[in-house]
Design a protein around this motif. Sequence first.
Motif, mmCIF file in Angstrom:
data_model
loop_
_atom_site.group_PDB
_atom_site.id
_atom_site.type_symbol
_atom_site.label_atom_id
_atom_site.label_comp_id
_atom_site.label_asym_id
_atom_site.label_seq_id
_atom_site.Cartn_x
_atom_site.Cartn_y
_atom_site.Cartn_z
ATOM 1 N N ARG A 1 20.247 74.116 27.049
ATOM 2 C CA ARG A 1 21.473 73.596 27.649
ATOM 3 C C ARG A 1 22.634 74.560 27.410
ATOM 4 N N LEU A 2 22.712 75.110 26.211
ATOM 5 C CA LEU A 2 23.758 76.063 25.885
ATOM 6 C C LEU A 2 23.641 77.315 26.752
ATOM 7 N N SER A 3 22.428 77.781 26.942
ATOM 8 C CA SER A 3 22.193 78.956 27.782
ATOM 9 C C SER A 3 22.616 78.692 29.222
ATOM 10 N N LYS A 4 22.325 77.512 29.722
ATOM 11 C CA LYS A 4 22.704 77.153 31.097
ATOM 12 C C LYS A 4 24.222 77.167 31.247
ATOM 13 N N HIS A 5 24.935 76.537 30.303
ATOM 14 C CA HIS A 5 26.402 76.515 30.373
ATOM 15 C C HIS A 5 26.991 77.908 30.212
ATOM 16 N N LEU A 6 26.394 78.698 29.367
ATOM 17 C CA LEU A 6 26.877 80.061 29.172
ATOM 18 C C LEU A 6 26.764 80.852 30.469
#
Length: 161
Positions: A103-108
Amino acid sequence: MPLPRSLWPPEVFRWSVDTATSVPRRVLDLLTAAESIVERADGLVRRTEQVVADAEDTVVRARRVTEAVEVQVAATRPLVEFMKEFSAHEVQAAIKLVDELPRLSKHLNEDILPILTTLNQVGPDLHDLLEVANDVRQAILGIPGFDFLRRRGEGKDDDAD
């Protein structure tokens, strides 16, 4: 005393002939049995040699595996020492963080990187704008009587406080 019938010459001769003719057959039986034993022993030796060869191959493979494991253990020793420093709570937090990585990678990728790209494009413009603002400030400071106006404005600020 007469000779017993079993010792009479015809009987002795018959016994001698029977015994003499049975000797080759018995020797042949013994040779056959000995050959059978030798064949079985040869088979046992061949199987034993194969078992020894297989055991030697297994030992060689086990040594290679042991060496590989020793390399891996040596490589993980620092990680183990590092992990000893963590409490159970910290390990659980790290696990939760790893769970959130997708999820963090997607938002980044979708939210933050586009903003950074925009800031990289706007950055030089902001630098130019700051230079112009500095030039305007210096120009304003060069206006005659501006110093008087500034002191007067500072005095009003002090009165308001």
